[in-house]
Scaffold this motif. Structure first.
Motif, PDB file in Angstrom:
ATOM      1  N   ALA A   1      18.292  22.912 -19.151  1.00 45.30           N
ATOM      2  CA  ALA A   1      17.475  23.069 -20.067  1.00 45.30           C
ATOM      3  C   ALA A   1      16.522  21.583 -18.984  1.00 45.30           C
ATOM      4  O   ALA A   1      14.788  21.327 -18.812  1.00 45.30           O
ATOM      5  CB  ALA A   1      16.585  23.849 -20.544  1.00 45.30           C
ATOM      6  N   HIS A   2      17.070  19.924 -19.929  1.00 45.53           N
ATOM      7  CA  HIS A   2      16.124  19.235 -19.650  1.00 45.53           C
ATOM      8  C   HIS A   2      16.055  19.173 -17.745  1.00 45.53           C
ATOM      9  O   HIS A   2      15.508  18.157 -17.458  1.00 45.53           O
ATOM     10  CB  HIS A   2      17.210  18.210 -20.465  1.00 45.53           C
ATOM     11  N   VAL A   3      17.423  18.690 -17.633  1.00 46.54           N
ATOM     12  CA  VAL A   3      18.337  18.521 -15.845  1.00 46.54           C
ATOM     13  C   VAL A   3      16.958  19.685 -15.349  1.00 46.54           C
ATOM     14  O   VAL A   3      16.194  18.853 -14.387  1.00 46.54           O
ATOM     15  CB  VAL A   3      19.247  18.436 -15.493  1.00 46.54           C
ATOM     16  N   LYS A   4      17.515  20.538 -15.683  1.00 44.31           N
ATOM     17  CA  LYS A   4      16.373  21.703 -14.745  1.00 44.31           C
ATOM     18  C   LYS A   4      14.608  21.291 -14.773  1.00 44.31           C
ATOM     19  O   LYS A   4      13.330  21.497 -13.697  1.00 44.31           O
ATOM     20  CB  LYS A   4      16.142  23.661 -15.100  1.00 44.31           C
ATOM     21  N   ALA A   5      13.766  20.630 -15.666  1.00 42.51           N
ATOM     22  CA  ALA A   5      12.325  20.323 -16.279  1.00 42.51           C
ATOM     23  C   ALA A   5      11.955  19.012 -15.745  1.00 42.51           C
ATOM     24  O   ALA A   5      11.306  18.902 -14.841  1.00 42.51           O
ATOM     25  CB  ALA A   5      12.516  20.172 -17.955  1.00 42.51           C
ATOM     26  N   VAL A   6      13.670  18.572 -15.625  1.00 40.19           N
ATOM     27  CA  VAL A   6      12.681  16.924 -14.116  1.00 40.19           C
ATOM     28  C   VAL A   6      13.245  17.386 -13.180  1.00 40.19           C
ATOM     29  O   VAL A   6      12.505  16.551 -12.194  1.00 40.19           O
ATOM     30  CB  VAL A   6      13.822  15.635 -15.090  1.00 40.19           C
ATOM     31  N   GLU A   7      13.691  18.081 -12.847  1.00 35.09           N
ATOM     32  CA  GLU A   7      14.178  17.930 -11.064  1.00 35.09           C
ATOM     33  C   GLU A   7      12.672  18.375 -10.653  1.00 35.09           C
ATOM     34  O   GLU A   7      13.151  17.377  -9.485  1.00 35.09           O
ATOM     35  CB  GLU A   7      15.453  19.516 -11.125  1.00 35.09           C
ATOM     36  N   PRO A   8      11.984  19.075 -10.891  1.00 36.97           N
ATOM     37  CA  PRO A   8      10.660  18.617  -9.374  1.00 36.97           C
ATOM     38  C   PRO A   8      10.350  17.224  -9.563  1.00 36.97           C
ATOM     39  O   PRO A   8      10.281  16.657  -8.185  1.00 36.97           O
ATOM     40  CB  PRO A   8       9.561  19.558 -10.841  1.00 36.97           C
ATOM     41  N   ALA A   9      10.401  17.138 -10.884  1.00 39.91           N
ATOM     42  CA  ALA A   9       9.896  15.863 -10.729  1.00 39.91           C
ATOM     43  C   ALA A   9      11.020  14.478  -9.965  1.00 39.91           C
ATOM     44  O   ALA A   9      10.888  13.707  -8.790  1.00 39.91           O
ATOM     45  CB  ALA A   9       9.823  15.169 -12.094  1.00 39.91           C
ATOM     46  N   PHE A  10      12.354  14.493  -9.544  1.00 37.92           N
ATOM     47  CA  PHE A  10      13.509  14.485  -8.837  1.00 37.92           C
ATOM     48  C   PHE A  10      13.199  14.509  -7.953  1.00 37.92           C
ATOM     49  O   PHE A  10      13.253  13.458  -6.696  1.00 37.92           O
ATOM     50  CB  PHE A  10      14.378  14.302 -10.083  1.00 37.92           C
ATOM     51  N   VAL A  11      13.534  16.117  -7.623  1.00 36.13           N
ATOM     52  CA  VAL A  11      13.587  15.862  -5.843  1.00 36.13           C
ATOM     53  C   VAL A  11      12.003  15.897  -5.408  1.00 36.13           C
ATOM     54  O   VAL A  11      11.834  15.358  -4.176  1.00 36.13           O
ATOM     55  CB  VAL A  11      13.960  17.722  -6.242  1.00 36.13           C
ATOM     56  N   GLY A  12      11.180  15.951  -6.124  1.00 34.42           N
ATOM     57  CA  GLY A  12       9.699  16.484  -5.183  1.00 34.42           C
ATOM     58  C   GLY A  12       9.235  14.613  -5.001  1.00 34.42           C
ATOM     59  O   GLY A  12       8.576  14.304  -3.776  1.00 34.42           O
ATOM     60  N   GLY A  13       9.531  13.931  -5.879  1.00 30.63           N
ATOM     61  CA  GLY A  13       9.511  12.131  -6.062  1.00 30.63           C
ATOM     62  C   GLY A  13      10.222  11.841  -4.428  1.00 30.63           C
ATOM     63  O   GLY A  13       9.613  10.561  -3.710  1.00 30.63           O
ATOM     64  N   MET A  14      11.847  11.674  -4.441  1.00 26.00           N
ATOM     65  CA  MET A  14      12.495  11.569  -4.066  1.00 26.00           C
ATOM     66  C   MET A  14      11.693  12.311  -2.041  1.00 26.00           C
ATOM     67  O   MET A  14      11.377  11.302  -1.329  1.00 26.00           O
ATOM     68  CB  MET A  14      13.526  12.017  -3.985  1.00 26.00           C
ATOM     69  N   LYS A  15      11.004  13.183  -2.328  1.00 29.79           N
ATOM     70  CA  LYS A  15      10.975  13.197  -1.007  1.00 29.79           C
ATOM     71  C   LYS A  15       9.761  12.816  -0.482  1.00 29.79           C
ATOM     72  O   LYS A  15       9.407  12.700   0.934  1.00 29.79           O
ATOM     73  CB  LYS A  15      10.497  15.320  -0.955  1.00 29.79           C
ATOM     74  N   ALA A  16       9.055  12.848  -1.476  1.00 29.23           N
ATOM     75  CA  ALA A  16       7.240  12.485  -0.998  1.00 29.23           C
ATOM     76  C   ALA A  16       8.159  10.818  -0.202  1.00 29.23           C
ATOM     77  O   ALA A  16       7.004  10.159   0.413  1.00 29.23           O
ATOM     78  CB  ALA A  16       6.808  11.509  -3.100  1.00 29.23           C
ATOM     79  N   LEU A  17       9.019  10.014  -0.609  1.00 31.34           N
ATOM     80  CA  LEU A  17       9.113   9.314  -0.132  1.00 31.34           C
ATOM     81  C   LEU A  17       9.590   9.246   1.720  1.00 31.34           C
ATOM     82  O   LEU A  17       9.507   8.256   2.346  1.00 31.34           O
ATOM     83  CB  LEU A  17      10.881   7.963  -0.794  1.00 31.34           C
ATOM     84  N   GLU A  18       9.724  10.333   2.436  1.00 29.22           N
ATOM     85  CA  GLU A  18       9.792  10.340   3.290  1.00 29.22           C
ATOM     86  C   GLU A  18       8.884  10.258   4.157  1.00 29.22           C
ATOM     87  O   GLU A  18       8.923   9.423   5.581  1.00 29.22           O
ATOM     88  CB  GLU A  18      10.393  11.718   3.324  1.00 29.22           C
ATOM     89  N   ASP A  19       7.702  10.127   3.528  1.00 29.27           N
ATOM     90  CA  ASP A  19       6.339   9.328   4.655  1.00 29.27           C
ATOM     91  C   ASP A  19       6.668   8.215   4.441  1.00 29.27           C
ATOM     92  O   ASP A  19       5.853   7.178   5.398  1.00 29.27           O
ATOM     93  CB  ASP A  19       5.471  10.014   3.354  1.00 29.27           C
ATOM     94  N   HIS A  20       7.472   7.345   3.607  1.00 35.64           N
ATOM     95  CA  HIS A  20       8.046   5.509   4.171  1.00 35.64           C
ATOM     96  C   HIS A  20       8.791   5.654   5.530  1.00 35.64           C
ATOM     97  O   HIS A  20       8.687   6.118   6.050  1.00 35.64           O
ATOM     98  CB  HIS A  20       8.436   4.856   3.310  1.00 35.64           C
ATOM     99  N   PRO A  21       8.213   4.712   6.447  1.00 36.13           N
ATOM    100  CA  PRO A  21       9.098   4.121   7.918  1.00 36.13           C
ATOM    101  C   PRO A  21      10.098   3.379   7.681  1.00 36.13           C
ATOM    102  O   PRO A  21      10.923   4.238   8.606  1.00 36.13           O
ATOM    103  CB  PRO A  21       7.468   3.106   8.167  1.00 36.13           C
ATOM    104  N   LEU A  22      10.860   3.500   6.308  1.00 38.22           N
ATOM    105  CA  LEU A  22      12.130   3.404   6.385  1.00 38.22           C
ATOM    106  C   LEU A  22      12.791   4.032   6.131  1.00 38.22           C
ATOM    107  O   LEU A  22      13.828   4.466   6.078  1.00 38.22           O
ATOM    108  CB  LEU A  22      12.398   2.453   5.389  1.00 38.22           C
ATOM    109  N   ILE A  23      11.826   5.430   5.693  1.00 40.58           N
ATOM    110  CA  ILE A  23      12.946   6.862   5.456  1.00 40.58           C
ATOM    111  C   ILE A  23      13.160   8.205   6.326  1.00 40.58           C
ATOM    112  O   ILE A  23      12.250   8.481   6.677  1.00 40.58           O
ATOM    113  CB  ILE A  23      13.022   7.736   4.271  1.00 40.58           C
TER     114      ILE A  23
END
Ligand SMILES: Cc1ncc(COP(=O)(O)O)c(C=O)c1O
Length: 457
Positions: free
Chosen positions: A349-371
């Motif tokens: 339950a904990h991993v599932k609760a944190v997953e949106p922040a983890f995956v969403g935060g990672m996806k947000a890095l796609e806007d960086h010119p290096l990613i």
């Protein structure tokens, strides 16, 4: 770096071999000596704090110091600190842990075989596979198929299953019976216009072609991690395992799921096999089994495999395999307590609760010119560094962009696992959403610093 004679740094350089490190460079740079850990942070001898984005080696699931586990280890050491499980001897915690793992297994499993590392679990499984086909009257089934870029360990057999070229170079590995099928990295290896499903179909076809070329009557087993860890934290493309498993079934090939990284919550379920609907005959697991605090691994096998193993034990007179520390009372006691903690905290339950922040935060890095790409599931994933987003072109190795990123990350208090041009994230599973945000904040500053320096130069 100036070495102070008799300092820990100097002693390290003078006496210690570091795995997966450039030995010559180490003489110059010396070590980063970690002296303390708390939660998801570790501290060096100067008291500098680092957020550990990879849980060490994907293993410190409960963070870098767990008093409750320390107490259990102490109590077990004072009660009976060592006893083996050879020749019908046993101990309480090995028995209880084996029973618990069978109860938890994602598919019906019959028996548990303990070792001390992920490598040994996979190595043991290779022998079990060979015993299995001997018992079936088909000793010619010896070939084992792994995947290019997969990692299953460093012992000679586990390194042979692995498909990382550096693990084979200069050592004469892989052993004869080992083959490797395609690396299912959709972002990097897709053809123009190819969908993920089409890519998966091509990967499954490549596996079938390899089996047919080798002769299906010579192929014993296929190995896969649910999410490829040391290959770059690469998620399987859509439909991949469904198609792969159909091929394995068609040719009656054993399937071993290497859950050394994915087991115990990493992908948002207790097992990666649940996340990707795998039906393995055997499962190897380690790392988070003891929260990384004790060296222990386990190989789970189904009844069909166990029955075959028993036939071979009858023929030889006994099961001619084992390790002095397998089923060790202290490692099994700590693992058992770790699993209790997972139950009590409702790890999944904990991993599932944190997953949106983890995956969403990672996806947000796609806007960086290096990613170029970011993808994750549960609490595992990676970002891929590119020179050109449109063509997915990488930086040349000589530019050492990844080295600069690692160095800048350290300056920003972040320890990263860099694999080729990918940065893998697999923080301790106890990480909070706020700490995930902080991890990506430090990551973005690091990418900005790196890009800034590139522009200046
Ligand atoms: C998927 C996988 N299998 C096996 C191993 C080998 O485990 P160990 O280092 O405990 O031998 C690793 C290590 O990282 C791994 O990631």
């Amino acid at each position: 770096m100036t070495q102070i004679p008799n300092s820990l740094h100097a002693l390290d350089v003078a006496s210690l071999i570091h795995p997966q490190s450039n030995l010559r460079a180490h003489l110059e740079t010396g070590p980063t000596i970690i002296t303390k850990g708390k939660g998801i942070f570790v501290y060096d001898e100067d008291g500098r704090e680092f957020l550990e984005a990879a849980a060490g080696l994907w293993c410190a699931s409960l963070g870098f110091g767990v008093e409750r586990l320390a107490r259990v280890a102490y109590e077990q050491m004072t009660k009976v600190g060592y006893y083996h499980i050879y020749r019908h001897a046993s101990n309480e915690t090995a028995i209880e842990l084996a029973a618990k793992l069978i109860e938890m297994a994602p598919v019906p499993m019959s028996k548990v075989f303990f070792q001390c590392s992920g490598s040994e679990a996979n190595d043991t499984a290779v022998k079990v596979v060979w015993y299995f086909w001997h018992a079936m009257g088909k000793p010619e089934r010896r070939k084992i198929i792994g995947r290019k870029m997969a990692y299953h360990g460093s012992t000679c057999a586990a390194a042979s299953i692995s498909g990382k070229p550096d693990m084979h170079q200069e050592s004469g590995l892989p052993f004869d019976a080992f083959r490797h099928t395609e690396f299912p990295h959709y972002y990097r290896n897709q053809l123009p216009g190819e969908t993920e499903e089409q890519f998966s179909a091509r990967m499954a076809q490549a596996l079938e072609d390899l089996i047919v070329a080798e002769g299906p009557e010579t192929v014993a087993a296929f190995w896969a991690e649910p999410v490829m860890g040391a290959g770059g934290a690469v998620l399987p493309p859509k439909g991949y395992f469904q198609k792969i498993q159909a091929v394995l079934k068609k040719y009656d090939i054993l399937f071993i799921a290497d859950e050394v990284i994915c087991g115990f919550g990493r992908t948002g379920n207790m097992w990666g096999s649940q996340t990707y609907d795998l039906q393995p005959d055997m499962i190897s697991c380690a790392k988070a089994l003891s929260a990384g605090l004790q060296p222990i691994s386990a190989l789970l096998m189904n009844e069909r495999v166990f029955q075959a193993l028993m036939i071979e034990s009858d023929k030889v007179g006994h099961l001619a395999h084992g390790y002095t520390y397998a089923g060790h009372p202290v490692t099994t006691a700590v693992a058992l307590e770790t699993l209790k903690i997972y139950d009590e905290m409702d790890l999944i339950a904990h991993v599932k609760a944190v997953e949106p922040a983890f995956v969403g935060g990672m996806k947000a890095l796609e806007d960086h010119p290096l990613i170029g790409e970011a993808s994750g599931i549960g609490l595992i994933g990676a970002i891929e560094v590119v020179k050109d987003k449109a063509t997915r072109q990488m930086f040349p190795a000589e530019a050492d962009v990844m080295g600069q990123i690692a160095a800048n990350a350290r300056k920003n208090g972040l320890l990263l696992r860099i694999i080729g041009n990918r940065i893998a994230f697999s923080p301790p599973l106890v990480i909070s959403a706020a700490e995930v945000d902080e991890m990506y904040r430090r990551m973005r500053v690091t990418l900005d610093d790196t890009l800034g320096a590139m522009r200046v130069n």
